[in-house]
Scaffold this motif. Structure first.
Motif, PDB file in Angstrom:
ATOM      1  N   MET A   1       0.823  -1.175   0.000  1.00  0.00           N
ATOM      2  CA  MET A   1       0.000   0.000   0.000  1.00  0.00           C
ATOM      3  C   MET A   1       0.877   1.252   0.000  1.00  0.00           C
ATOM      4  SD  MET A   1      -2.857  -1.490   2.692  1.00  0.00           S
ATOM      5  CE  MET A   1      -3.722   0.024   2.855  1.00  0.00           C
ATOM      6  N   GLN A   3       0.514   4.177  -0.997  1.00  0.00           N
ATOM      7  CA  GLN A   3      -0.121   5.455  -0.691  1.00  0.00           C
ATOM      8  C   GLN A   3      -0.121   5.744   0.811  1.00  0.00           C
ATOM      9  OE1 GLN A   3      -1.637   2.690  -1.628  1.00  0.00           O
ATOM     10  NE2 GLN A   3      -3.539   2.416  -0.514  1.00  0.00           N
ATOM     11  N   LYS A   4       0.252   4.757   1.626  1.00  0.00           N
ATOM     12  CA  LYS A   4       0.264   4.937   3.069  1.00  0.00           C
ATOM     13  C   LYS A   4       1.668   5.173   3.625  1.00  0.00           C
ATOM     14  CE  LYS A   4      -3.970   2.608   4.123  1.00  0.00           C
ATOM     15  NZ  LYS A   4      -4.805   3.212   5.110  1.00  0.00           N
ATOM     16  N   ILE A   5       2.674   5.123   2.760  1.00  0.00           N
ATOM     17  CA  ILE A   5       4.062   5.300   3.218  1.00  0.00           C
ATOM     18  C   ILE A   5       4.736   6.344   2.353  1.00  0.00           C
ATOM     19  CG2 ILE A   5       6.299   4.198   3.500  1.00  0.00           C
ATOM     20  CD1 ILE A   5       4.812   1.557   3.909  1.00  0.00           C
ATOM     21  N   PHE A  27       1.157  14.528   0.512  1.00  0.00           N
ATOM     22  CA  PHE A  27       0.970  13.149   0.975  1.00  0.00           C
ATOM     23  C   PHE A  27      -0.124  13.052   2.037  1.00  0.00           C
ATOM     24  CE2 PHE A  27       2.060   9.631   3.862  1.00  0.00           C
ATOM     25  CZ  PHE A  27       2.013   8.575   2.972  1.00  0.00           C
ATOM     26  N   ILE A  28      -0.177  14.025   2.950  1.00  0.00           N
ATOM     27  CA  ILE A  28      -1.193  13.980   4.005  1.00  0.00           C
ATOM     28  C   ILE A  28      -2.500  14.645   3.576  1.00  0.00           C
ATOM     29  CG2 ILE A  28       0.503  13.796   5.858  1.00  0.00           C
ATOM     30  CD1 ILE A  28      -0.044  16.758   6.507  1.00  0.00           C
ATOM     31  N   SER A 102      11.027  -2.822   0.105  1.00  0.00           N
ATOM     32  CA  SER A 102      10.181  -1.677   0.469  1.00  0.00           C
ATOM     33  C   SER A 102      10.172  -0.598  -0.599  1.00  0.00           C
ATOM     34  CB  SER A 102      10.684  -1.061   1.783  1.00  0.00           C
ATOM     35  OG  SER A 102      11.936  -0.418   1.590  1.00  0.00           O
TER      36      SER A 102
END
Length: 106
Positions: A1, A3-5, A27-28, A102
């Motif tokens: 995922m 989009q979460k990191i 990003f946030i 990663s």
């Protein structure tokens, strides 16, 4: 995922803080409306400002570790003055193992 990191590198933050801060805001989901807001955040988050706050000069967070121990020079590569070659090698092996797959390249 992915989009979460968001991977950030200290070197990039030092070289182009505006660009990296814009990345974080996007990003946030809170992009800056204008350059003035970006400049305000950059100033409030600067290492010099934060390490000179009274709470970071004299306070402690936990286990009697003084807050000022979390602030060093803020210079790229200064870690070499605090780690032995053996520590560097051990950290490199550990990070390579833990970050494998990663997408983060160090």
């Amino acid at each position: 995922m992915p989009q979460k990191i968001l991977f950030l590198k200290y070197e990039n933050l030092k070289m182009d803080p505006k660009k990296e801060l814009k990345k974080i805001a996007l990003f946030i989901g809170k992009p800056f409306r204008n350059e003035e807001d970006l400049e305000i955040v950059l100033k409030k988050c600067s290492l010099e400002r934060l390490k000179n706050l009274e709470v970071n000069k004299s306070g402690s967070l936990f286990y009697s570790v003084p807050n000022n121990s979390f602030f060093r020079k803020g210079i790229i590569g200064d870690w070499k003055n605090h780690m032995t070659p053996e520590m560097e090698e051990r950290l490199d092996k550990l990070t390579s193992l833990k970050l494998q797959g990663s997408g983060l390249e160090l």
